[in-house]
Motif scaffolding. Structure first.
Motif, PDB file in Angstrom:
ATOM      1  N   THR A 116     -38.421  35.153  98.746  1.00 22.87           N
ATOM      2  CA  THR A 116     -38.338  34.505  97.430  1.00 22.87           C
ATOM      3  C   THR A 116     -37.105  33.629  97.286  1.00 22.87           C
ATOM      4  O   THR A 116     -37.020  32.834  96.342  1.00 22.87           O
ATOM      5  N   SER A 117     -36.146  33.784  98.189  1.00 25.38           N
ATOM      6  CA  SER A 117     -34.930  32.972  98.118  1.00 25.38           C
ATOM      7  C   SER A 117     -34.441  32.675  99.519  1.00 25.38           C
ATOM      8  O   SER A 117     -34.431  33.549 100.394  1.00 25.38           O
ATOM      9  N   ILE A 126     -36.146  27.469  98.070  1.00 21.71           N
ATOM     10  CA  ILE A 126     -37.485  27.965  97.756  1.00 21.71           C
ATOM     11  C   ILE A 126     -37.762  27.911  96.263  1.00 21.71           C
ATOM     12  O   ILE A 126     -37.022  28.482  95.454  1.00 21.71           O
ATOM     13  N   PRO A 129     -42.579  31.349  96.661  1.00 20.38           N
ATOM     14  CA  PRO A 129     -42.385  32.116  97.893  1.00 20.38           C
ATOM     15  C   PRO A 129     -43.321  31.699  99.029  1.00 20.38           C
ATOM     16  O   PRO A 129     -44.419  31.173  98.804  1.00 20.38           O
ATOM     17  N   LEU A 130     -42.864  31.979 100.236  1.00 22.85           N
ATOM     18  CA  LEU A 130     -43.690  31.801 101.427  1.00 22.85           C
ATOM     19  C   LEU A 130     -44.713  32.932 101.463  1.00 22.85           C
ATOM     20  O   LEU A 130     -44.358  34.104 101.468  1.00 22.85           O
ATOM     21  N   MET A 226     -45.577  27.553 101.087  1.00 26.37           N
ATOM     22  CA  MET A 226     -44.454  27.756 100.191  1.00 26.37           C
ATOM     23  C   MET A 226     -44.224  26.461  99.433  1.00 26.37           C
ATOM     24  O   MET A 226     -44.812  25.422  99.745  1.00 26.37           O
ATOM     25  N   LEU A 228     -40.926  24.029  98.188  1.00 26.84           N
ATOM     26  CA  LEU A 228     -39.496  23.786  98.242  1.00 26.84           C
ATOM     27  C   LEU A 228     -39.022  23.214  96.909  1.00 26.84           C
ATOM     28  O   LEU A 228     -39.754  22.481  96.243  1.00 26.84           O
TER      29      LEU A 228
END
Length: 387
Positions: A116-117, A126, A129-130, A226, A228
């Motif tokens: 998440t970060s 981010i 989230p991925l 994700m 960016l």
């Protein structure tokens, strides 16, 4: 004309002045390459270009008629990642797993198993989230062959990934492993993700999916997605380009390309999947301050970066109805199924370009960076475990 290139650089070039080959005949040509000393991790490409020798009524002298590209069998492995790295500071609580060293920090949500970060020099990279991702915005041929209905079970599969456990293991002071295990409820499939975080600021991501007993349709894509944060608007990649390519549309040279994320979107008559890049060795997204994210295929990725979400691309009849996002949606995939096209009213992609419902696994490496501290092309050559 011919060129020998390595990492986007021309090492040698020249031309073969006269071709005298009748239609339907073959001839052997000698390209006068000089010997090279292969460097670790460098790929060498021989590019051939066939061009008009004189003006024609339909094109000018020098117009390219055909091209071919050969990878020379001269590659050698890149340097191994150093065994000595800075130690990672690990902090855990019920909500998150946080790791930090120097200017790098990362957080994994304890309940969702997602990164998440990801911060570099205090800059958050981010926005979303991925997470595992198995869907694409249907292309014209998908709509013609009924893919949206037939494969709809995959549309929200990654979004609804249900994590059952998140385990942390500190393998050494500078290496931490986080395992998130779960399932895709609608598809009845297992989906696990492993993050191996190194004191160098590198994160190796392993994603695997295994269907259960449920009868499933083909998958539009197998990968992770994700978003960016705003500002990461420049994309550079080492793969096929500069135009979009797909599993069954790889008619583009492998080279290093650079452009704006905004320019990767092609305005089809109806919005759909667009801008994909295949056979990607590495890709960076950078902002105007030189902060960036490097993703390295282990060994290759299918990559897409746009100022639109997947939902944006499949929820409008015309592009003017979509809102251009200031963030970047980034797909880092194992593969996306072919786009087909034998016809547009029922034919599916050829069998060899379909993602059948079977186990899949792949891996890639992430590295946030500052441009003045890291050369992405050189960093991408570094070999981590299993790469």
């Amino acid at each position: 004309a011919w060129q020998l290139k390595a990492d986007g650089r021309i090492l040698q070039e020249g031309s073969i002045p006269e071709l005298d080959v009748e239609p339907g005949e073959t001839a052997t040509l000698t390209v006068p390459l000089q010997p090279i000393s292969p460097q670790p991790g460098v790929e060498y490409w021989l590019n051939l270009s066939f061009r008009l020798k004189a003006d024609a009524s339909w094109a000018a002298k020098g117009h390219e008629l055909a091209w071919e590209q050969f990878q020379l069998p001269a590659a050698s492995p890149g340097p191994r990642a150093p065994s000595a790295m800075p130690a990672l500071e690990l902090v855990q609580d019920d909500a998150a797993i946080t790791l930090q060293t120097g200017d790098f920090s990362l957080a994994v949500d304890r309940q969702e198993g997602l990164i998440t970060s990801l911060k570099q020099n205090g800059t958050e990279l981010i926005q979303e989230p991925l997470r595992p991702h198995f869907w694409r915005a249907p292309v014209d041929n998908d709509r013609g062959n009924g893919m949206p209905g037939r494969c709809g079970i995959w549309r929200d599969a990654g979004r609804n990934w249900n994590v059952s456990s998140v385990d942390v293991r500190q393998r050494s002071p500078s290496v931490v492993q986080v395992d998130a295990k779960g399932e895709l409820p609608a598809a009845g499939a297992k989906c696990n993700v492993r993050y191996t975080i190194f004191g160098s600021g590198d994160v190796v991501v392993d994603m695997g999916m295994k269907p259960g007993d449920k009868k499933l349709p083909e998958l539009p894509r197998v990968g992770m997605q994700m978003a960016l944060t705003p500002g990461f608007d420049t994309i550079t990649w080492y793969g096929r380009g500069p135009k979009e390519t797909y599993w069954d549309r790889k008619d583009a040279r492998v080279d290093i390309y650079r452009g704006l994320v905004a320019d990767q979107f092609f305005d089809y008559s109806e919005p759909q999947e667009t801008g994909n890049k295949t056979d990607v060795r590495w890709v960076t997204l950078t902002n105007d301050r030189g902060i960036g994210l490097l993703a390295v295929g282990m060994p290759l990725l299918s990559v897409n970066a746009l100022h639109y979400t997947t939902d944006d691309l499949q929820s409008a009849k015309h592009s003017y109805q979509m809102t251009r996002r200031n963030f970047v949606t980034l797909n880092l995939d194992l593969q996306q199924m072919g786009v087909g096209g034998d016809n547009s009213w029922g034919a599916r992609p050829h069998d060899e370009f379909q993602l059948k419902p079977q186990p899949y696994s792949y891996r890639f490496r992430l590295r946030p960076f500052r441009a003045e501290q890291l050369d992405p092309a050189a960093e991408a050559k570094v070999v981590f475990g299993g790469e």
